[in-house]
Design an enzyme around this catalytic site. Structure first.
Site, PDB file in Angstrom:
ATOM      1  N   ASN A 211       0.864  -1.188   0.000  1.00 55.00           N
ATOM      2  CA  ASN A 211       0.000   0.000   0.000  1.00 55.00           C
ATOM      3  C   ASN A 211       0.899   1.237   0.000  1.00 55.00           C
ATOM      4  O   ASN A 211       2.127   1.109   0.027  1.00 55.00           O
ATOM      5  CB  ASN A 211      -0.932  -0.018   1.219  1.00 55.00           C
ATOM      6  CG  ASN A 211      -0.133  -0.107   2.512  1.00 55.00           C
ATOM      7  OD1 ASN A 211       0.625   0.786   2.833  1.00 55.00           O
ATOM      8  ND2 ASN A 211      -0.290  -1.216   3.232  1.00 55.00           N
ATOM      9  N   LYS A 290      10.991 -16.022 -10.281  1.00 56.10           N
ATOM     10  CA  LYS A 290      10.149 -15.023 -10.957  1.00 56.10           C
ATOM     11  C   LYS A 290       9.157 -15.731 -11.881  1.00 56.10           C
ATOM     12  O   LYS A 290       9.555 -16.575 -12.698  1.00 56.10           O
ATOM     13  CB  LYS A 290      11.030 -14.068 -11.764  1.00 56.10           C
ATOM     14  CG  LYS A 290      10.221 -12.972 -12.422  1.00 56.10           C
ATOM     15  CD  LYS A 290      11.093 -12.056 -13.255  1.00 56.10           C
ATOM     16  CE  LYS A 290      10.209 -11.138 -14.083  1.00 56.10           C
ATOM     17  NZ  LYS A 290      10.937 -10.452 -15.131  1.00 56.10           N
ATOM     18  N   PRO A 306      -1.391 -12.410  10.392  1.00 49.24           N
ATOM     19  CA  PRO A 306      -1.772 -12.207  11.798  1.00 49.24           C
ATOM     20  C   PRO A 306      -2.143 -10.742  12.026  1.00 49.24           C
ATOM     21  O   PRO A 306      -1.570  -9.854  11.391  1.00 49.24           O
ATOM     22  CB  PRO A 306      -0.497 -12.573  12.569  1.00 49.24           C
ATOM     23  CG  PRO A 306       0.612 -12.542  11.583  1.00 49.24           C
ATOM     24  CD  PRO A 306       0.015 -12.795  10.231  1.00 49.24           C
ATOM     25  N   ILE A 308      -1.570  -7.883  14.161  1.00 50.34           N
ATOM     26  CA  ILE A 308      -0.516  -7.621  15.150  1.00 50.34           C
ATOM     27  C   ILE A 308      -1.070  -6.898  16.376  1.00 50.34           C
ATOM     28  O   ILE A 308      -0.857  -7.311  17.514  1.00 50.34           O
ATOM     29  CB  ILE A 308       0.625  -6.797  14.506  1.00 50.34           C
ATOM     30  CG1 ILE A 308       1.201  -7.566  13.305  1.00 50.34           C
ATOM     31  CG2 ILE A 308       1.708  -6.480  15.526  1.00 50.34           C
ATOM     32  CD1 ILE A 308       2.155  -6.770  12.435  1.00 50.34           C
ATOM     33  N   PHE A 324      -4.438   2.577  15.019  1.00 45.02           N
ATOM     34  CA  PHE A 324      -4.861   3.599  14.070  1.00 45.02           C
ATOM     35  C   PHE A 324      -5.973   2.996  13.218  1.00 45.02           C
ATOM     36  O   PHE A 324      -6.019   1.766  13.023  1.00 45.02           O
ATOM     37  CB  PHE A 324      -3.701   4.021  13.164  1.00 45.02           C
ATOM     38  CG  PHE A 324      -2.893   5.163  13.714  1.00 45.02           C
ATOM     39  CD1 PHE A 324      -2.092   4.987  14.821  1.00 45.02           C
ATOM     40  CD2 PHE A 324      -2.948   6.419  13.127  1.00 45.02           C
ATOM     41  CE1 PHE A 324      -1.352   6.034  15.346  1.00 45.02           C
ATOM     42  CE2 PHE A 324      -2.210   7.482  13.626  1.00 45.02           C
ATOM     43  CZ  PHE A 324      -1.412   7.295  14.744  1.00 45.02           C
ATOM     44  N   LYS A 338     -13.301  -0.962  15.246  1.00 45.69           N
ATOM     45  CA  LYS A 338     -11.943  -1.517  15.404  1.00 45.69           C
ATOM     46  C   LYS A 338     -11.466  -1.390  16.858  1.00 45.69           C
ATOM     47  O   LYS A 338     -10.806  -2.284  17.387  1.00 45.69           O
ATOM     48  CB  LYS A 338     -10.960  -0.814  14.450  1.00 45.69           C
ATOM     49  CG  LYS A 338     -11.153  -1.271  13.006  1.00 45.69           C
ATOM     50  CD  LYS A 338     -10.288  -0.533  12.006  1.00 45.69           C
ATOM     51  CE  LYS A 338     -10.659  -0.961  10.590  1.00 45.69           C
ATOM     52  NZ  LYS A 338     -10.012  -0.207   9.528  1.00 45.69           N
TER      53      LYS A 338
END
Ligand code: PMT
Length: 401
Positions: A211, A290, A306, A308, A324, A338
């Site tokens: 991202n 590749k 997982p 974290i 966050f 959340k």
């Protein structure tokens, strides 16, 4: 080491007095304490010490001319004033003090002082009779009333042969005084672990899913936590950022690496800040070679990484856990979910997917949620936001004890 000066941006103003020879050592000492230093010299200062010396010791070009088009193009007086976290004028002559008090803007240094909103400190240095003169004393008092910090002067032998008050304080003493300007001490003695940046989930040895997290928010929080007196471990995904001063950095690549590094470092930690944009999924099977273009599968099977922050929150002896929430829509509702589902103590919600704030940008805005409470932080630089967030985290941490 003065933790409070780590990553601070200090303008060191140098005016025309014999003590200017000590300003070179002062610049060096400020940098040793982790500060970035930009020097602004008056014309008379250059009679006592060269701009070349000050440039060499500060590691930045010296600013000395209000009307230098080239300098203004690189960093103008208003930008300089905005850049600084504090201004220290050392030595400050009687003339400079009088001009500062009158609000004059007839050279670069007085202009920067007038244009800045950050704390200004001066270290007077002059002949003892000039210092004792009632006009100087009235000026000192008036400057202090205007919230200018006056450091010194010290007493002793003077360059002119006199003995008395008027010596500039020694550089190390000034570094201590500057550090105390910033000392909140709010996380003094605390151990803070922070994750930052993206993770890379391998498809094959040259391709990955990721991202656009830059790591800037997490790195700014690490720097702010150091400034607040904490011992900081920063576990970072692949980013192009320098490690903030006095931060222990552990580089990782994938979410699984980040999980392992966090679990290895969490035991003695007081506060965990999960700022990383961790990939929720990884490829079920990443290829060891590749994949040729024509052999690339049209669909890739994924499996969960997982979680974290949720795993840290499940530990028996858990630190204060701050997550966050990066959202493009329904920011508060998603963040609240959340906060609850991951069993966090606090969540910092920020909107992402815009160019001027959030992921990748230099600025951010946030809404912090904890318990039944909520606090808004408008858009500002990530450094400034980080300092405000750290103060809030520290307050909540101490109220939970
Ligand atoms: O890096 P920058 O460019 O400066 O951008 C900063 C930021 C926008 C990335 C940052 O402010 C931010 O919002 N970080 C969290 C990004 C995120 O992954 O949000 P989320 O809503 O998907 O995850 C919620 C929380 O779970 C986060 O604390 C995240 O770190 C954590 N998480 C998520 C998945 C996972 N597998 N493990 C986790 O710990």
């Amino acid at each position: 080491m003065k933790q409070q000066l780590a990553n601070k941006q200090i303008i060191l103003g140098v005016t025309g007095g014999i003590a200017a020879y000590k300003s070179a050592d002062l610049a060096r000492r400020l940098r040793e304490a982790g500060a970035e230093v930009r020097v602004v010299m008056t014309e008379h200062a250059k009679e006592f010490i060269t701009p070349l010396t000050m440039q060499a010791v500060s590691g930045n070009p010296v600013h000395d001319d209000l009307f230098d088009l080239q300098a203004e193009a690189a960093m103008g007086h208003i930008e300089l004033a905005r850049w600084a976290d504090a201004v220290l004028v050392a030595p400050a002559t009687a003339d400079f003090m009088a001009r500062l008090l009158r609000g004059e803007a007839n050279d670069l240094l007085t202009t920067v002082c007038l244009a800045t909103s950050v704390p200004i400190a001066i270290a007077p240095a002059m002949n003892q009779a000039m210092w004792k003169n009632t006009l100087t004393q009235e000026n000192v008092q008036a400057l202090q009333e205007k919230k200018i910090h006056v450091y010194g002067p010290g007493e002793g032998n003077q360059a002119c042969g006199d003995v008395g008050p008027g010596r500039m304080l020694e550089p190390l003493e000034l570094v201590d005084r500057m550090a105390s300007l910033f000392a909140t001490g709010s996380l003094s003695g605390k151990k803070v672990t922070i994750t930052a940046g993206p993770t890379h989930e391998a498809i094959d040895p040259v391709r990955y899913m990721s991202n656009v997290s830059s790591g800037k928010m997490g790195f700014a929080l690490a720097a702010a936590a150091v400034e607040a007196g904490a011992t900081v471990t920063l576990i970072s995904g692949p980013v192009l950022l320098e490690t903030p001063a006095q931060v222990k950095r552990i580089d990782v690549v994938s979410a699984q690496d980040m999980f392992d590094a966090v679990m290895h470092n969490i035991s003695a930690c007081d506060i965990f800040l999960s700022v990383a944009a961790v990939a929720d999924y990884r490829c079920k099977q990443s290829a060891s070679q590749k994949i040729p273009k024509d052999a690339m599968p049209k669909q890739i099977e994924l499996e969960r990484n997982p979680d974290i922050v949720a795993s840290v929150a499940k530990l028996n002896q858990r630190p204060v856990v701050v997550g966050f929430a990066a959202e493009t829509e329904n920011v508060l509702a998603n963040a609240k979910a959340k906060l609850k589902n991951k069993n966090l103590d606090m969540i910092i919600a920020n909107q992402v997917g815009q160019s001027d704030s959030g992921m990748g940008s230099d600025e951010n805005a946030a809404t912090v949620l904890w318990g039944e409470q909520q606090k808004e932080f408008p858009r500002m630089t990530k450094q400034k936001l980080a300092r405000e967030l750290i103060e809030l985290v520290a307050k909540i941490n101490s109220s939970q004890k």
